[in-house]
Design a protein around this motif. Structure first.
Motif, PDB file in Angstrom:
ATOM      1  N   UNK A 281     -15.464  30.788   3.526  1.00  0.00           N
ATOM      2  CA  UNK A 281     -15.681  30.934   1.370  1.00  0.00           C
ATOM      3  C   UNK A 281     -14.243  31.466   0.820  1.00  0.00           C
ATOM      4  N   UNK A 282     -13.901  32.690   2.350  1.00  0.00           N
ATOM      5  CA  UNK A 282     -12.531  34.160   1.742  1.00  0.00           C
ATOM      6  C   UNK A 282     -11.072  32.600   2.362  1.00  0.00           C
ATOM      7  N   UNK A 283     -11.252  31.796   3.259  1.00  0.00           N
ATOM      8  CA  UNK A 283     -10.269  30.639   3.372  1.00  0.00           C
ATOM      9  C   UNK A 283     -10.050  29.526   2.756  1.00  0.00           C
ATOM     10  N   UNK A 284     -11.258  29.255   2.269  1.00  0.00           N
ATOM     11  CA  UNK A 284     -11.019  28.463   1.579  1.00  0.00           C
ATOM     12  C   UNK A 284     -10.494  28.524   0.132  1.00  0.00           C
ATOM     13  N   UNK A 285     -11.540  28.712  -0.515  1.00  0.00           N
ATOM     14  CA  UNK A 285     -11.013  29.699  -1.650  1.00  0.00           C
ATOM     15  C   UNK A 285     -10.699  30.792  -2.282  1.00  0.00           C
ATOM     16  N   UNK A 286     -11.048  31.862  -1.512  1.00  0.00           N
ATOM     17  CA  UNK A 286      -9.553  33.243  -2.551  1.00  0.00           C
ATOM     18  C   UNK A 286      -8.702  33.006  -1.494  1.00  0.00           C
ATOM     19  N   UNK A 287      -7.939  32.332  -0.090  1.00  0.00           N
ATOM     20  CA  UNK A 287      -7.170  33.219   0.255  1.00  0.00           C
ATOM     21  C   UNK A 287      -5.844  32.665  -0.234  1.00  0.00           C
ATOM     22  N   UNK A 288      -6.068  31.004  -0.928  1.00  0.00           N
ATOM     23  CA  UNK A 288      -4.907  30.492  -1.474  1.00  0.00           C
ATOM     24  C   UNK A 288      -4.547  31.759  -2.721  1.00  0.00           C
ATOM     25  N   UNK A 289      -5.452  32.205  -3.446  1.00  0.00           N
ATOM     26  CA  UNK A 289      -4.966  33.089  -4.796  1.00  0.00           C
ATOM     27  C   UNK A 289      -4.435  34.349  -4.599  1.00  0.00           C
TER      28      UNK A 289
ATOM     29  N   UNK B 192     -13.084  29.300  -8.678  1.00  0.00           N
ATOM     30  CA  UNK B 192     -10.884  29.429  -7.883  1.00  0.00           C
ATOM     31  C   UNK B 192     -10.060  28.761  -8.454  1.00  0.00           C
ATOM     32  N   UNK B 193     -10.591  27.603  -8.853  1.00  0.00           N
ATOM     33  CA  UNK B 193      -9.546  26.685 -10.054  1.00  0.00           C
ATOM     34  C   UNK B 193      -9.377  27.283 -10.774  1.00  0.00           C
ATOM     35  N   UNK B 194     -10.887  27.875 -11.807  1.00  0.00           N
ATOM     36  CA  UNK B 194     -10.275  28.555 -13.125  1.00  0.00           C
ATOM     37  C   UNK B 194      -9.388  29.537 -12.513  1.00  0.00           C
TER      38      UNK B 194
END
Ligand SMILES: [Mg+2]
Length: 330
Positions: A13-21, A112-114
């Motif tokens: 979850x962190x790597x895919x959706x949140x680390x990029x942010x 995460x896109x939002x």
């Protein structure tokens, strides 16, 4: 993994959706450590911190699109920073998702896109967070950090007798937009639902008002109730001229079709405009600030001695039964 109904591990979850942010925020360490580091506020600046929690079914509708939920959660925090005169710098996120949420990966993808879209718009980064599962509804909490020039912090307590009362943007779109979103208000007002789902935090105006305004807050509980907060904290009376309250075209049209909606516009919440007081000699500087950042600012009343709030009709006569207390019990 699209359409994945199952459990997504925390690391995934962190790597895919949140680390990029978190890319672009050095102190976030790519969300790989136990905590983030805030850089020291440079000379003359102070950190301002705020937190807001949103619960599905209470603060947003359970079937609202996840990207809009994310953006609203971030924006209500940025609005609080603006109310203090601060420029946003970063935020942390706590997210509780029901195990039964269908298509969790799709939901997180949109969520995460939002956040990414609004990060680009408002110049902030995710600094850290946590996500858990819950037997209850989707619940999220964002803590936002901003910087303000020392000595220019805007508080609710600084209004003085003789000051003007101002508000940014338009009032009532959030409350009437909720009626549209719930299907209780029909007609050519569909843009109001968008105003309810996606507030426009006045992040550029707030810092410009720092040093000009004497007191400020963001309108989240409704114009009248929030005006009452400034009055109480500043030890004065706020007089509001009802015809001066700025309305959007759609809100004005809805109210002209049903005049009872004017009460809803003034007492409803979710406007996320800035309500502030300022000395009379600041009028032209405030007008110029609004013009510079492309946000309308309107004088709607004045500060007098006394307590509470007073709402005047077009003839300057107090509207009977429309005290702050009365509106609360409408
Ligand atoms: Mg607030």
């Amino acid at each position: 993994m699209t359409g994945d109904q199952g459990h997504i591990g925390e690391f995934d979850r962190i790597a895919r959706f949140f680390a990029p942010l978190a890319e672009g925020a050095p102190g976030a360490f790519g969300l790989t450590d136990d905590a983030a580091v805030l850089p020291p506020a440079s000379d003359g600046l102070e950190w301002v911190v705020t937190v807001d929690a949103l619960v599905a079914g209470v603060h947003f509708l359970p079937d609202d699109p996840a990207d809009l939920v994310a953006r609203k959660a971030l924006r209500v925090n940025l609005s609080d920073l603006a109310a203090m005169g601060a420029s946003p710098r970063g935020y942390t996120l706590a997210l509780a998702l029901p195990k039964t949420l269908p298509a969790t990966a799709d939901w997180l993808e949109a969520f995460s896109r939002g956040l990414g879209e609004d990060q680009a718009e408002f110049g902030v980064h995710l600094l850290g967070g946590d996500s858990v599962s819950t037997p209850g509804p989707v619940t999220l909490s964002i803590t936002a950090f901003g910087l303000v020039e020392r000595e220019k912090l805007l508080r609710r307590s600084g209004a003085s007798v003789g000051d003007d009362l101002w508000v940014s943007g338009t009032i009532g779109d959030g409350a009437l937009g909720l009626e549209v979103a719930r299907g209780r208000l029909f007609g050519a007002y569909s843009d109001l639902a968008d105003r309810y789902r996606l507030p426009r935090p006045r992040t550029t105006l707030g810092p410009r008002l720092a040093g000009l305004a004497s007191a400020a807050l963001d309108v989240s509980d409704g114009l009248l109730q929030d005006a009452g907060h400034i009055a109480a904290r500043s030890g004065c009376r706020l007089v509001i001229e009802a015809p001066a309250v700025p309305l959007s075209e759609s809100a004005a049209a809805a109210i002209s079709d049903d005049p009872d909606l004017f009460a809803r516009a003034l007492q409803g919440g979710d406007d996320y405009e800035l309500l502030f007081t300022a000395p009379v000699e600041c009028r032209s500087a405030i007008d110029a600030s609004g013009r510079d950042v492309g946000v309308s600012v309107t004088r709607i009343g004045r500060v007098e001695s006394g307590t509470g709030i007073e709402l005047l009709d077009r003839n300057g006569v107090p509207l009977e039964g429309l005290s702050e207390q009365g509106w609360r019990h409408f």
